[in-house]
Design a protein around this motif. Structure first.
Motif, PDB file in Angstrom:
ATOM      1  N   LEU A 157       0.914  -1.209   0.200  1.00 47.93           N
ATOM      2  CA  LEU A 157      -0.143   0.076  -0.133  1.00 47.93           C
ATOM      3  C   LEU A 157       0.863   1.207   0.167  1.00 47.93           C
ATOM      4  CD1 LEU A 157      -2.960  -0.830   2.468  1.00 47.93           C
ATOM      5  CD2 LEU A 157      -3.138   0.153   0.082  1.00 47.93           C
ATOM      6  N   ALA A 158       2.076   1.307   0.816  1.00 44.66           N
ATOM      7  CA  ALA A 158       2.909   2.429   0.974  1.00 44.66           C
ATOM      8  C   ALA A 158       3.329   2.689  -0.679  1.00 44.66           C
ATOM      9  CB  ALA A 158       3.898   2.472   2.066  1.00 44.66           C
ATOM     10  N   GLU A 216       8.605  -4.786  -7.289  1.00 44.91           N
ATOM     11  CA  GLU A 216       7.932  -5.776  -6.196  1.00 44.91           C
ATOM     12  C   GLU A 216       8.531  -7.192  -6.345  1.00 44.91           C
ATOM     13  OE1 GLU A 216       5.893  -5.731  -3.508  1.00 44.91           O
ATOM     14  OE2 GLU A 216       6.540  -7.933  -3.407  1.00 44.91           O
ATOM     15  N   ARG A 217       9.085  -7.680  -4.918  1.00 44.87           N
ATOM     16  CA  ARG A 217       9.812  -8.931  -5.283  1.00 44.87           C
ATOM     17  C   ARG A 217       8.816 -10.003  -5.540  1.00 44.87           C
ATOM     18  NH1 ARG A 217      12.643  -9.758   0.753  1.00 44.87           N
ATOM     19  NH2 ARG A 217      10.620 -10.009   1.210  1.00 44.87           N
ATOM     20  N   GLY A 252       1.687  -6.963  -0.799  1.00 41.31           N
ATOM     21  CA  GLY A 252       2.389  -6.919   0.464  1.00 41.31           C
ATOM     22  C   GLY A 252       1.177  -7.748   1.556  1.00 41.31           C
ATOM     23  N   ARG A 253       1.506  -7.004   2.602  1.00 34.91           N
ATOM     24  CA  ARG A 253       0.690  -7.434   3.780  1.00 34.91           C
ATOM     25  C   ARG A 253      -0.911  -6.986   3.535  1.00 34.91           C
ATOM     26  NH1 ARG A 253       3.226  -4.301   8.068  1.00 34.91           N
ATOM     27  NH2 ARG A 253       4.807  -3.455   6.582  1.00 34.91           N
ATOM     28  N   HIS A 280      -8.973  -7.911   7.279  1.00 35.16           N
ATOM     29  CA  HIS A 280      -8.727  -6.342   7.699  1.00 35.16           C
ATOM     30  C   HIS A 280      -9.803  -5.562   7.675  1.00 35.16           C
ATOM     31  CE1 HIS A 280      -4.693  -7.330   6.282  1.00 35.16           C
ATOM     32  NE2 HIS A 280      -4.134  -6.046   6.115  1.00 35.16           N
ATOM     33  N   ILE A 281      -9.758  -4.565   8.557  1.00 28.61           N
ATOM     34  CA  ILE A 281     -10.880  -3.602   8.746  1.00 28.61           C
ATOM     35  C   ILE A 281     -10.329  -2.134   8.434  1.00 28.61           C
ATOM     36  CG2 ILE A 281     -12.430  -5.027  10.553  1.00 28.61           C
ATOM     37  CD1 ILE A 281     -11.212  -3.379  12.606  1.00 28.61           C
ATOM     38  N   TYR A 288     -10.168   6.698   8.295  1.00 27.43           N
ATOM     39  CA  TYR A 288      -9.025   6.367   7.229  1.00 27.43           C
ATOM     40  C   TYR A 288      -9.094   7.520   6.345  1.00 27.43           C
ATOM     41  CZ  TYR A 288      -7.450   1.862   9.150  1.00 27.43           C
ATOM     42  OH  TYR A 288      -7.071   0.754  10.160  1.00 27.43           O
ATOM     43  N   VAL A 338      14.885  -6.119  -5.084  1.00 28.35           N
ATOM     44  CA  VAL A 338      15.982  -5.251  -5.076  1.00 28.35           C
ATOM     45  C   VAL A 338      17.017  -5.785  -4.166  1.00 28.35           C
ATOM     46  CG1 VAL A 338      16.641  -2.924  -4.491  1.00 28.35           C
ATOM     47  CG2 VAL A 338      14.569  -3.208  -5.831  1.00 28.35           C
ATOM     48  N   ASP A 352       4.318   1.438   6.872  1.00 35.07           N
ATOM     49  CA  ASP A 352       3.590   1.830   7.961  1.00 35.07           C
ATOM     50  C   ASP A 352       4.271   2.252   9.081  1.00 35.07           C
ATOM     51  OD1 ASP A 352       4.532  -0.924   7.896  1.00 35.07           O
ATOM     52  OD2 ASP A 352       2.661  -1.854   8.788  1.00 35.07           O
ATOM     53  N   MET A 408      -3.390   0.209   7.350  1.00 36.02           N
ATOM     54  CA  MET A 408      -3.572   0.446   5.965  1.00 36.02           C
ATOM     55  C   MET A 408      -3.449   1.965   6.007  1.00 36.02           C
ATOM     56  SD  MET A 408      -6.242  -2.117   4.731  1.00 36.02           S
ATOM     57  CE  MET A 408      -7.419  -1.856   5.892  1.00 36.02           C
TER      58      MET A 408
HETATM   59  C1  LIG Z   1      -3.100 -10.505   8.642  1.00 42.54           C
HETATM   60  C2  LIG Z   1      -3.084  -9.044   8.810  1.00 42.54           C
HETATM   61  C3  LIG Z   1      -4.047  -8.420   9.267  1.00 42.54           C
HETATM   62  C4  LIG Z   1      -4.181  -7.036   9.236  1.00 42.54           C
HETATM   63  N1  LIG Z   1      -5.221  -6.377   9.723  1.00 42.54           N
HETATM   64  C5  LIG Z   1      -5.192  -4.992   9.665  1.00 42.54           C
HETATM   65  C6  LIG Z   1      -6.561  -4.307   9.781  1.00 42.54           C
HETATM   66  O1  LIG Z   1      -7.345  -4.765  10.177  1.00 42.54           O
HETATM   67  N2  LIG Z   1      -6.646  -2.880   9.491  1.00 42.54           N
HETATM   68  C7  LIG Z   1      -5.244  -2.141   8.838  1.00 42.54           C
HETATM   69  O2  LIG Z   1      -5.528  -1.025   8.760  1.00 42.54           O
HETATM   70  N3  LIG Z   1      -4.342  -2.816   9.012  1.00 42.54           N
HETATM   71  C8  LIG Z   1      -4.037  -4.238   9.219  1.00 42.54           C
HETATM   72  N4  LIG Z   1      -2.940  -5.031   8.760  1.00 42.54           N
HETATM   73  C9  LIG Z   1      -1.615  -3.933   8.403  1.00 42.54           C
HETATM   74  C10 LIG Z   1      -1.586  -3.567   7.042  1.00 42.54           C
HETATM   75  O3  LIG Z   1      -1.821  -4.612   6.477  1.00 42.54           O
HETATM   76  C11 LIG Z   1      -0.085  -3.056   6.848  1.00 42.54           C
HETATM   77  O4  LIG Z   1       0.119  -2.077   8.093  1.00 42.54           O
HETATM   78  C12 LIG Z   1      -0.081  -2.518   5.394  1.00 42.54           C
HETATM   79  O5  LIG Z   1      -0.371  -3.406   4.422  1.00 42.54           O
HETATM   80  C13 LIG Z   1       1.410  -2.227   5.480  1.00 42.54           C
HETATM   81  O6  LIG Z   1       1.976  -1.633   4.076  1.00 42.54           O
HETATM   82  P1  LIG Z   1       3.207  -1.536   3.430  1.00 42.54           P
HETATM   83  O7  LIG Z   1       3.216  -0.844   2.328  1.00 42.54           O
HETATM   84  O8  LIG Z   1       3.667  -0.564   4.531  1.00 42.54           O
HETATM   85  O9  LIG Z   1       4.051  -2.721   3.445  1.00 42.54           O
HETATM   86  P2  LIG Z   1       4.105  -3.932   2.915  1.00 42.54           P
HETATM   87  O10 LIG Z   1       2.635  -4.350   2.795  1.00 42.54           O
HETATM   88  O11 LIG Z   1       4.783  -5.211   3.762  1.00 42.54           O
HETATM   89  O12 LIG Z   1       4.727  -3.630   1.498  1.00 42.54           O
HETATM   90  C14 LIG Z   1       6.181  -3.866   1.240  1.00 42.54           C
HETATM   91  C15 LIG Z   1       6.372  -4.530  -0.088  1.00 42.54           C
HETATM   92  O13 LIG Z   1       7.603  -4.759  -0.288  1.00 42.54           O
HETATM   93  C16 LIG Z   1       8.081  -5.810  -0.797  1.00 42.54           C
HETATM   94  N5  LIG Z   1       9.709  -5.931  -0.675  1.00 42.54           N
HETATM   95  C17 LIG Z   1      10.070  -6.291   0.438  1.00 42.54           C
HETATM   96  N6  LIG Z   1      11.573  -6.357   0.143  1.00 42.54           N
HETATM   97  C18 LIG Z   1      11.545  -5.955  -1.121  1.00 42.54           C
HETATM   98  C19 LIG Z   1      12.751  -5.919  -1.969  1.00 42.54           C
HETATM   99  N7  LIG Z   1      14.195  -6.273  -1.718  1.00 42.54           N
HETATM  100  N8  LIG Z   1      12.695  -5.536  -3.359  1.00 42.54           N
HETATM  101  C20 LIG Z   1      11.393  -5.586  -3.883  1.00 42.54           C
HETATM  102  N9  LIG Z   1      10.416  -5.579  -2.862  1.00 42.54           N
HETATM  103  C21 LIG Z   1      10.274  -5.929  -1.653  1.00 42.54           C
HETATM  104  C22 LIG Z   1       7.401  -6.751  -0.234  1.00 42.54           C
HETATM  105  O14 LIG Z   1       7.040  -8.057  -0.651  1.00 42.54           O
HETATM  106  C23 LIG Z   1       5.853  -6.186   0.023  1.00 42.54           C
HETATM  107  O15 LIG Z   1       5.141  -6.370  -0.951  1.00 42.54           O
HETATM  108  C24 LIG Z   1      -3.247  -6.278   8.767  1.00 42.54           C
HETATM  109  C25 LIG Z   1      -2.026  -6.824   8.454  1.00 42.54           C
HETATM  110  C26 LIG Z   1      -2.011  -8.357   8.200  1.00 42.54           C
HETATM  111  C27 LIG Z   1      -0.621  -9.217   7.648  1.00 42.54           C
END
Ligand SMILES: Cc1cc2nc3c(=O)[nH]c(=O)nc-3n(C[C@H](O)[C@H](O)[C@H](O)COP(=O)(O)OP(=O)(O)OC[C@H]3O[C@@H](n4cnc5c(N)ncnc54)[C@H](O)[C@@H]3O)c2cc1C
Length: 466
Positions: A11-12, A31-32, A38-39, A57-58, A63, A235, A411, A421
């Motif tokens: 998402l970020a 994206e790896r 991602g999460r 997720h909620i 938001y 990367v 995040d 999220m």
């Molecule tokens: C089961 C679960 C339940 C959750 N419940 C909630 C909820 O109810 N409400 C809510 O708001 N949030 C919830 N969250 C949290 C939310 O999903 C995360 O805070 C958010 O998705 C994080 O996004 P991000 O982009 O920061 O990180 P990420 O989603 O981790 O994205 C990072 C990306 O970078 C990629 N990456 C890593 N290393 C490399 C590399 N070397 N080269 C290329 N790509 C790479 C990864 O594969 C990944 O796709 C939950 C998470 C989980 C797992």
């Protein structure tokens, strides 16, 4: 045209990439994994053909950054909101249905809490100092409160042990994903202030798979603006010692760019840097086990139910997907559930987890006890979020990194939000602001609390610092 490389297609990364593409940059997202998200990703479960998320997720009505992102992509209508009720806590002997009464925040949730079994007047009165701290809480207090655990803070504020066990241990697990004794008082008090400070705050759920809300749509925006989105593109290093100049991919390909945005978690960023920044190793993951169970009948459960905290509790939150997903109504019940901070379940087999989850569902939906499980799917997730432990808030880095040309998103970065999220998308906006040199133009800050909470907060903000 300015070129940006974004590492990470969660998402970020994707929200940052869309914001930059919308402002005329050529963006390459790397994206790896084989899929984006991602999460917050989803996929088709092969046995049933149903779309499942990494775990349920909620969303909530405050938001603002996440909802604006979905609005930009044309999918904000795909959130199914639950405006009449915040949540049902399946306490015994009677459930507690948390809803907002027509009272000014933070009083609006209190009448529902008065129904909590096992609590008496002194327990409620013991909350008065914390309630006041929640009303006046502001970011200026974070550094001081981040140095103590929420458990120590609550005891210091005179909160009764029964109230701590009934409400605060539950809140720590479900909203911060760590036990109360390990949780930063700043992290939990901030969420408490937000959840109780907004009139009618309510939850929502994706009517489609999480990834289907934004991944393909974001990739299209980036590609339409002349950029590209590559999956299976890991990367391995960030190029440049005095300034980030691009990235190296597994396989040796080098990509040069004017600016590099890292949108990966801290433990993934450290190995990419020639000289890792201080503190990157200090983040501890909160693991989850998310379980999907397909039953052979309708269990008659509510759409969204939580169990209260207890020492042996496995799953906390349960979702009947047939009341959430588009086109699933009328099917036998399909439940998704989360074991949060799941260390206690790591020795269990998938079959044991499914059996235990079925038993925990039967506690609030007795029909589950005799229902057959047609299929189940257990997702073991090493990190849902980084744990907001004592000291966490102070260690979160800002978008502008110590290495010129490298901007941080994710995040876990300094968003003044919990790791969610919403926090991830806000971090994407803050990173885009840093790339564009336009602070304060893209990220939506949290609004002032409503009602009495808003008045108290305004007065506290006007007080000169001690
Ligand atoms: C089961 C679960 C339940 C959750 N419940 C909630 C909820 O109810 N409400 C809510 O708001 N949030 C919830 N969250 C949290 C939310 O999903 C995360 O805070 C958010 O998705 C994080 O996004 P991000 O982009 O920061 O990180 P990420 O989603 O981790 O994205 C990072 C990306 O970078 C990629 N990456 C890593 N290393 C490399 C590399 N070397 N080269 C290329 N790509 C790479 C990864 O594969 C990944 O796709 C939950 C998470 C989980 C797992």
């Amino acid at each position: 045209m300015k070129e940006a490389v974004v590492i990470g297609g969660g998402l970020a990364g994707l929200s940052c990439a869309v914001a930059l593409a919308d402002r005329g940059l050529r963006v390459t997202v790397l994206e790896r994994a084989a899929r984006l998200g991602g999460r917050a990703s989803s996929w088709i479960e092969p046995v049933t053909g149903d779309t499942v998320d990494i775990g349920p997720h909620i969303f909530h009505s405050e938001y603002h950054n996440m909802l604006a992102f979905l609005q930009r992509l044309g999918t904000s209508r795909l959130i199914c909101w639950q405006p009449g009720k915040v949540l049902t806590i399946a306490s015994r002997p009677r459930p507690v249905r948390l809803r907002h009464w027509p009272l000014p925040p933070p009083l609006s949730l209190m009448p529902s809490l008065l129904a909590a079994p096992g609590l008496a007047l002194p327990d409620y009165l013991s909350m008065r100092r914390v309630a006041l701290r929640g009303m006046t809480f502001g970011e200026e207090e974070v550094d001081a409160l981040d140095g103590m655990s929420m458990l120590d803070f609550l005891r210091d504020q005179g909160v009764s042990e029964r109230m701590i066990d009934w409400w605060w241990r539950f809140a720590a697990m479900v909203v911060t994903n760590v036990p109360l004794e390990r949780c930063s008082a700043a992290s939990l008090l901030r969420i408490h202030a937000q959840l109780s400070g907004y009139r009618g705050l309510h939850f929502g759920f994706g009517m489609v798979g999480l990834g289907d809300l934004y991944t393909a749509q974001a990739a299209k925006v980036v590609e339409d603006a002349g950029g590209s989105v590559r999956t299976g593109a890991a990367v391995t290093a960030i190029l440049g010692e005095a300034r980030a100049e691009g990235v190296v991919l597994a396989g040796g390909e080098r990509l040069h760019a004017d600016v590099v945005v890292s949108a990966v978690p801290p433990q993934e960023l450290a190995p990419l840097l020639t000289r890792p920044f201080d503190g990157l190793g200090a983040f501890e993951p909160s693991p989850y086990i998310s379980t999907y169970v397909w039953f052979d009948r309708d269990l008659g459960m509510e759409r969204f139910v939580s169990h209260p905290w207890s020492p042996g509790r496995l799953n906390y939150d349960f979702y009947d997907l047939c009341q959430i997903r588009q086109g699933w109504r009328g099917r036998p019940t399909i439940v998704a559930a989360n074991i949060i901070y799941s260390h206690r379940a790591h020795g269990m087999t998938d079959a044991e987890i499914v059996r235990a989850t079925q038993a925990e569902i039967a506690e609030f939906a007795p029909a589950a006890a005799n229902a057959n499980v047609v299929h189940a799917d257990v997702h073991r997730i090493p990190m849902a979020i980084p744990c907001p432990l004592v000291g966490f808030e102070r260690s979160r880095p800002a978008a502008a990194s110590p290495l010129p040309g490298l901007v941080l998103a994710g995040d876990w970065t300094r968003t003044h939000m919990p790791c969610t999220m919403e926090g991830a998308v806000k971090s994407g906006m803050l990173a885009a602001e840093a790339v564009l040199g336009a602070p304060g133009t893209l990220a939506t800050p949290s609004r002032l609390y409503d009602g009495l909470a808003g008045i108290a907060r305004t007065m506290a903000a006007r007080r000169p610092p001690e």
